[in-house]
Enzyme design. Sequence first.
Site, PDB file in Angstrom:
ATOM      1  N   ILE A   9      40.778  29.328  16.455  1.00 30.11           N
ATOM      2  CA  ILE A   9      41.889  29.264  15.521  1.00 30.11           C
ATOM      3  C   ILE A   9      41.752  30.335  14.427  1.00 30.11           C
ATOM      4  CG2 ILE A   9      42.935  27.813  13.730  1.00 30.11           C
ATOM      5  CD1 ILE A   9      42.393  25.388  15.586  1.00 30.11           C
ATOM      6  N   ASP A  60      32.589  35.536   8.876  1.00 29.68           N
ATOM      7  CA  ASP A  60      31.997  34.514   9.740  1.00 29.68           C
ATOM      8  C   ASP A  60      30.489  34.558   9.566  1.00 29.68           C
ATOM      9  OD1 ASP A  60      31.685  32.486  11.744  1.00 29.68           O
ATOM     10  OD2 ASP A  60      33.560  33.179  12.652  1.00 29.68           O
ATOM     11  N   LEU A  83      28.739   6.711  13.431  1.00 30.00           N
ATOM     12  CA  LEU A  83      28.029   6.603  12.153  1.00 30.00           C
ATOM     13  C   LEU A  83      26.683   5.898  12.313  1.00 30.00           C
ATOM     14  CD1 LEU A  83      28.131   7.299   9.184  1.00 30.00           C
ATOM     15  CD2 LEU A  83      29.278   5.113   8.758  1.00 30.00           C
ATOM     16  N   ALA A  84      26.635   4.940  13.226  1.00 27.95           N
ATOM     17  CA  ALA A  84      25.388   4.206  13.434  1.00 27.95           C
ATOM     18  C   ALA A  84      24.276   5.119  13.940  1.00 27.95           C
ATOM     19  CB  ALA A  84      25.613   3.065  14.430  1.00 27.95           C
ATOM     20  N   ASN A  85      24.676   6.203  14.602  1.00 27.67           N
ATOM     21  CA  ASN A  85      23.673   7.128  15.143  1.00 27.67           C
ATOM     22  C   ASN A  85      23.559   8.405  14.309  1.00 27.67           C
ATOM     23  OD1 ASN A  85      23.440   5.357  17.333  1.00 27.67           O
ATOM     24  ND2 ASN A  85      25.181   6.348  18.357  1.00 27.67           N
ATOM     25  N   ASN A 143      38.837   9.335  13.476  1.00 30.32           N
ATOM     26  CA  ASN A 143      38.562   9.519  14.893  1.00 30.32           C
ATOM     27  C   ASN A 143      37.145   9.042  15.156  1.00 30.32           C
ATOM     28  OD1 ASN A 143      38.939  10.224  17.527  1.00 30.32           O
ATOM     29  ND2 ASN A 143      38.614  12.421  17.208  1.00 30.32           N
ATOM     30  N   TYR A 185      33.057  14.447   9.984  1.00 36.55           N
ATOM     31  CA  TYR A 185      34.112  15.450  10.078  1.00 36.55           C
ATOM     32  C   TYR A 185      35.366  14.974   9.347  1.00 36.55           C
ATOM     33  CZ  TYR A 185      37.241  18.853  12.353  1.00 36.55           C
ATOM     34  OH  TYR A 185      38.140  19.848  12.611  1.00 36.55           O
ATOM     35  N   LYS A 222      37.327  16.591   6.247  1.00 35.04           N
ATOM     36  CA  LYS A 222      38.703  17.067   6.377  1.00 35.04           C
ATOM     37  C   LYS A 222      39.665  16.285   5.474  1.00 35.04           C
ATOM     38  CE  LYS A 222      37.990  20.454   9.232  1.00 35.04           C
ATOM     39  NZ  LYS A 222      38.177  21.837   8.735  1.00 35.04           N
ATOM     40  N   THR A 236      41.584  25.036  22.485  1.00 36.52           N
ATOM     41  CA  THR A 236      40.606  26.041  22.079  1.00 36.52           C
ATOM     42  C   THR A 236      39.376  25.900  22.966  1.00 36.52           C
ATOM     43  OG1 THR A 236      39.503  24.554  20.537  1.00 36.52           O
ATOM     44  CG2 THR A 236      41.312  25.871  19.647  1.00 36.52           C
TER      45      THR A 236
END
Lengths: 447, 316, 449
Positions: C219, C238, C297-299, C350, C356, C360, C390
């Site tokens: 993107i 980058d 989240l547990a991991n 998600n 993430y 976001k 992508t």
Amino acid sequence: MTENPQQQTSSTGTAAIAGGPLRQAVVIGGNRTPFARSHGAYASASNKDLLTAALNGLVARFGLQGERIGEVAAGAVIKHSRDFNLTRESVLGTVLDHSTPAHEVQIACATGMEAIGGLANKIRLGQLDSAIGGGVDSISDAPLVFNDAARSVLMELNRARTVQDRIKAVLRFRPGHLAPEAPGTEEPRTGLSMGEHQARTTHRWGITRQAQDELALASHHHMAAAYDRGFFDDLVTPFGTLTRDNNLRADSTLEKLASLKPAFGRDLGEEATMTAGNSTPLTDGASAVLLGSEDWAAARGLPVLADFVDFETAAVDFVDGQEGLLMAPAYAVARLLQRQGLTLQDFDYYEIHEAFAGTVLATLKAWEDEEFCRERLGLDAPLGPIDRARLNVNGSSLAAGHPFAATGGRITATLAKMLHKKGPGSLGLVSVCAAGGQGIVAILRGR
Amino acid sequence: MTPLAASYRAALSTAARDALLRRRRPQSLPARTLLVHDHVIGEDLAAAYAGLFPATGPLDPGDLPSVLVHIAGFPAAMDLMAQADFPMPLLGMVHLENRVRHHRPVPAGVPLEVAASATGLAPHPAGTTVDLVITVHGPDGDQPGEGPVLLWEGTSTYLGRGVRLAGHPRVDRRPREAFAAPELTARWRLPASTGRDYAAVSGDYNPIHLHPLAARALGQKGMIAHGMYLAGRMLAGREPAGAGHSWSISFATPVLLPGSVSLGVTHSGAGTARVTEVTAWNARSGKPHFTGRIEPGERPTAIRRPRSSGRPWRPS
Amino acid sequence: MSTDSYTALVNQPLGHRLAQALGLPQPAILRRHRPGAPLVDGPVLVLGGGPAADEAATHLLDWGQDVRRHPAAQDRYGAVVAAFDDVSTPAELSATALELGAVQRQLGGSGRVVTVYQDPEGTPDPAVRAARKGVEGLTRSLAHEMRQGSTANGIILGEGISLGAPGAAGALRFLLSGRSAFVSGQFIPVATDGGATPRDWDRPLAGRVAVVTGAARGIGAAIAETLHRDGATIVGVDVPAAGQGLADVVNALSGSALQLDITAPDAGERILAHCRERHGRMDVVVHNAGITRDRKLANMDADRWDSVIAVNIESQLAMNRAFLAAAGDGVVAAGLRIASLASTSGIAGNAGQTNYAASKAGVIGMVSATAPLMTGGGTINAVAPGFIETEMTAKIPFLTREVARRMNSLSQGGRPVDVAEAVSFLVSDAAGGTSGATLRVCGQGIMGA
């Protein structure tokens, strides 16, 4: 960026070559691929691939797309005969204006320095406003050469006009003809590899194993630290799978280095000190340095890191052991200092190419040696010691590796950046030894 | 001139006859001097010789290397040694040393006068030695009545192993000095083809240089390098331009092919007094192969050389 | 980019019949912007009686469009603009809504419906706010009903802002154009009359210097390409490790490359220094660089969590501080425009992406809080992509990917260029009336709808 990429000269006044004053040639910046140990990461990359990548990275860094550069000079120490125009072919593979001329340079491991120094002189004379100098080498891409006997048969076959002649030529083939001659670093006149030569010099100057290992360790640690603090962010563009030099061993220790067996000068028995750890391995990679006049750089908003002040080439007669193969820079530095009215202690940084740790240490010792300086260099007093804290502070070839022709570009760009950070007027000394008993040294001044 | 192969054939047949007839060889040297007139060293041969030592580049056809001159004279010496009146058999003779005075440049394409004679029979712990002397003269000198100019003279000493001549005292073997290798300055890697390549240029097809089996049949441990090849390589790039130098080489143990020779070269003195000394040894066994010495001497004037090598130029 | 061969298939005659027979989704090939191509394929019908309708017609005529004010049964329209700016009670929606419904089938492929209404928050009156809010619901639902690559979106006019404002014109043009191909069921708030209409709508960023982080691929590369196409000079940023791709991207765009880890404390300063030295200015910043380190989240371990937060949001906060401090210094434009990449994961969440989504959603919060800090007419907005084809999404297992890319009103994944078009619009003067907003480029994905 200039709005008019076709604009080719920005010279003000009369060029030195036409009677005007000399002007400065400035180092704008550099780029290189990460260096890779041979037959590894770049095994399938050619010299042209690597040099094109180095040039394209430089173009990207400085926004030179479509720009007609005054001249590009580079070379490879080991290259195919088909690459007779390697640099020009590489330029044609870049997004530089294709009317950018290019030529080949070759003086073994000092190729990059010669390319850069020669271009800097042209800029100073007013013949060029901009230039890119560099070099590339890939042992992985080295040509395998038919031996002389096979070549003679093939040439005869090529010349044969009749069927009989051809058959006759073909019948001369022997199985032994198929054994190719691999490239090496042997000096043709002595049959000794560079390492074997250096082993004599190292021994003659009484350089200890520990001193060499310490220098190698410092090189690795300095370079790893420089990478970690982002020093190479604007000096290296990744290539292929590599983002860093893969010879670099950040976790190396004196113990590990001390455990290695001697690799060169084994005939010296107990007194052999040179190992794979304190010697530079064969390496693949490419580098490029952007040079220009001050006007040219200013017109494009490009940084000016350092002046390329002067450079000097020397050669020594090493054939019968009269002088060490890699000792020429010791001589060149003496002459360059004299010409520039400087002392060896006047420099903020010393970039002494680490072909072998022994090379650096023998050179330093020679400069401190009264007899050597008197007898060989013709000086009244020794050049004296340097502040070792200013030596190869961001690592050198022992850590990065040494793709022969690419080393000059690596060192010049690195040093220019260091001098720029140090400040205007800071001085840096470059010393690069080369096969054939030659060497090139140079002085850069920070801006 | 008798081709070298013919000399070897003659030597073989002489040896066979000697063995068959249990003939005793003569006990003294023939007094003959073999002369070869108008011998020309062609540029092709010079180029082929230069090809043996690619690292040192092309030759100056006006100033040929010493060993190439030796090659020109060698058949005459061989011819002398191959004859039945020579006191020792050619085959199996051991090359001990060479001493050469290279007075003036020897050009290619110029008719030379080559003379070979044998002299100096001497007892040796292992037999008897003999000196083969070769002289090479060029065309007449510049001065009126000067006559042909001496360009080159060389003495090769050979050992007839086990040959004991009447009237020669026995010589005791000298204790061998321990060999200490000097600092290594070069290493020659000699491929198996070294002997064959040199034979193709020099014409010296002595089987001991050509094939390991032939060499073993003739009492060697294996195929060995020509002594004069080693001399030539020692001199390559080290002979002064314009000649005037002298050099010598003394062989200790043969160089087996293929093989690697370690060398230490040292220089002493300067200018015309500069002496180059070469020691070659086997790194594995620690035994010496040869020692050599080159002295530059005074630089003489070169002899005239025809402008075109197309038409042979003869001395008047 | 992964290839959506299903979309290609159903756009063949046989594949089309097959999909129809099986009742499978029939994604259309979307109309995308090409410089020089017509803004809309066909006449534009303007509905509604308020001032916005007239202003829309004026804009459209200025842009050389075939404008119709009254529906005709035989017409096929490229777009319909439905102005609801004068509604004061829900009952008043009826006339325009039903007119719109009546012509919906007359819209061509990749057609556009743009509703225009006033900001519901701008009024304390319950009836007025209900009416305005009603337009939102109507638009969202209509977007679900659109077929053949057509979309429905809305423009929300702030208090006292007419559709005549430059920012409103820009939003209208963006939503009508192929630039908004993968934007549907979304609303562009125009809160001020800031901004300006460009001299050349095909080169709205002419003369601008734009920094794009994460420009080496995907993107980010598409954003760099699109901004360059629209006239900007690109500074591609980058991480050093992505330098080769970065060099390739900027060399194709005649830009300059800056290898830099944006989490470095001096990243903002270094970007500023680069722009100052090379280009003498900095007009646009696109915070595109981002990473995923998915784990439930547990991991989750600290490294995964912290690195995602550091790269995706903390770095942007730090860089923005540096840029804002320098705004108007002669290098950084007084009206600096910043666009930041959020994600629909940051809106809807998600599974496996707590870190993430936190970063976001953080971006969405960051732009809304930064907007008031922008001086000199500067703006800051976010773009939240949905499923985009992508290299990253190509690694999703086939079935999951196939489901994910169909779960939106356009039954297909978007392309990087769709995100880039939204970014390019938001950093242009034509979006100068919009700040602190988050624009979703998701084809009206059901996630977080």
